[in-house]
Design an enzyme around this catalytic site. Structure first.
Site, PDB file in Angstrom:
ATOM      1  N   HIS A 270     -99.372  34.466  15.993  1.00  0.00           N
ATOM      2  CA  HIS A 270    -100.119  35.182  17.021  1.00  0.00           C
ATOM      3  C   HIS A 270     -99.298  36.298  17.695  1.00  0.00           C
ATOM      4  CE1 HIS A 270    -102.952  31.736  16.915  1.00  0.00           C
ATOM      5  NE2 HIS A 270    -101.900  30.958  16.980  1.00  0.00           N
TER       6      HIS A 270
HETATM    7  O1  RIB Z   1    -102.879  30.808  21.403  1.00  0.00           O
HETATM    8  C1  RIB Z   1    -101.658  31.297  20.909  1.00  0.00           C
HETATM    9  C2  RIB Z   1    -100.730  31.628  22.013  1.00  0.00           C
HETATM   10  O2  RIB Z   1    -100.416  30.462  22.746  1.00  0.00           O
HETATM   11  C3  RIB Z   1     -99.376  32.160  21.518  1.00  0.00           C
HETATM   12  O3  RIB Z   1     -98.837  33.024  22.477  1.00  0.00           O
HETATM   13  C4  RIB Z   1     -98.552  30.915  21.400  1.00  0.00           C
HETATM   14  O4  RIB Z   1     -97.145  31.188  21.554  1.00  0.00           O
HETATM   15  C5  RIB Z   1     -99.039  30.148  22.588  1.00  0.00           C
HETATM   16  O5  RIB Z   1     -98.330  30.599  23.726  1.00  0.00           O
END
Ligand code: RIB
Ligand code: CA
Length: 360
Positions: A270
């Site tokens: 992500h």
């Molecule tokens: O949903 C994904 C996010 O939540 C990313 O930033 C991961 O590191 C968690 O923090």
């Protein structure tokens, strides 16, 4: 997935490439690297995002601020210090921030990031110490010192950024933009409605989306399309230097954690996808939305609700008596560019090449 093909998220087909290449334009015009503050909760994918940013000359990481999220602040801060040291970037100030959301109990994600936040990979404690300045003070000071010339990259719960906006509301007109990993217009990853960063601190997310700062939201709609695979792990293992070695160790460990040792496919990356959009704006396609964050739902808190056009309306009023003529519409006003298309191949090409090029 064939190269160069934009994968739309779960939304309508992508329309326009977001006003492009701010950093690329700046570089082309000799404008130099783009100043960024990275607010983060390392965090496996945060680790890749931090290493990518620190290894990309298109970006000038002027500070890293740690926030509680994937694991408590007592781990995210030392993890941030370790990663800055592994990248040989002890020139970057690292500040500790919020240890809990604005008003809610902290919910962490050790199930996805391991108890230490880095998939259990043990790195020696950093020699680098955090600066004394709390994260929100540092954000306010640096934004004022670089008015309209600093982008905040939020890749964890948005608590620190919301605190900074509360502490000094005027910085809302001085931050050039916010690029954040968070939210979703196609269902959450913690509840059916909410993505983790917005789930942890919906109130903070609501403050950020009401700030008027230009926002690029890189949500699950596109990050679900960038899954780490065994092939990427092998490429990292073949790389040279401390950064590649650290990234390979974390990648290998998280693959084992997520789907067993024999799996070909691992977690979604992500956060580095959000960072990559600053380096190669052609990796993502953005579309204008009005985004509001649900903060009162007992089931849906943290949901990012998006309108592509008016009429924008909220739920039916609670007044018991009488009838309200028609829904309570309010003026539609796009407040964010939401990523709806992604070229996954271009993303991994950039990520792997930056983490494995010879260097430190
Ligand atoms: O949903 C994904 C996010 O939540 C990313 O930033 C991961 O590191 C968690 O923090
Ligand atoms: Ca994160």
């Amino acid at each position: 997935m064939s190269g160069g093909v934009f994968m739309s998220g779960m939304l309508s087909s992508p329309r326009t490439l977001f006003g492009a290449t701010q950093s690329a334009d700046a570089l082309a015009a000799g404008g130099g690297a783009q100043n960024i503050i990275i607010d983060t909760d390392p965090g496996v994918d945060d680790a890749f995002a931090l290493l990518l940013a620190m290894r990309s000359s298109e970006l000038k990481v002027v500070a890293v601020t740690a926030v509680a999220g994937n694991v408590p602040l007592s781990l995210t801060l030392p993890n941030a210090l370790r990663l800055v040291e592994i990248a040989g970037r002890q020139d970057i100030p690292v500040a500790g921030g919020a240890s809990s959301p604005l008003i809610r109990k902290l919910v962490t994600a050790a199930y996805a990031h391991g108890n230490n936040g880095l998939a259990g990979v043990e790195f020696p404690p950093a020699r680098l110490q955090p600066v004394k300045e709390p994260a929100s003070d540092l954000i306010c000071r640096m934004v004022r010192e670089n008015a309209r010339n600093i982008c905040i990259v939020g890749i964890g719960p948005l608590t620190n950024i919301a605190l900074a906006l509360r502490q000094d509301p005027e910085i809302g007109s001085m931050v050039s933009s916010i690029v954040l990993m968070g939210g979703s217009l196609s269902g959450g990853n913690v509840t059916p409605a909410a993505e983790f960063n917005f789930y942890v601190d919906p109130e903070a997310a609501s403050i950020v989306f009401s700030s008027g700062i230009p926002i690029r939201m890189v949500g699950l709609d596109v990050t679900r399309k960038v899954q780490l695979t065994a092939r990427h792990v092998q490429a990292l293992q073949a790389g040279k230097g401390r950064v590649s070695e650290a990234a390979a160790r974390i990648a290998e460990a998280v693959m084992k954690m997520h789907r067993g040792a024999d799996s070909e496919r691992g977690p979604n990356l992500h956060d580095p996808l959000a960072v990559s959009s600053l380096i190669r704006p052609d990796i993502l396609i953005f579309e204008d939305y009005q985004i509001e964050i649900e903060t009162t739902g007992s089931i849906t808190a943290g949901e990012s609700v998006g309108w592509k056009h008016g009429p924008a309306r909220h739920s039916a009023p609670m007044e018991t008596a009488g009838v309200t003529e028609g829904p309570n519409d309010f003026l539609f006003r796009a407040n964010a560019k939401v990523a709806t298309g992604v070229d996954s191949e271009k993303f991994f090409e950039l990520l792997i090449s930056r983490l494995t090029t010879d260097g430190i």
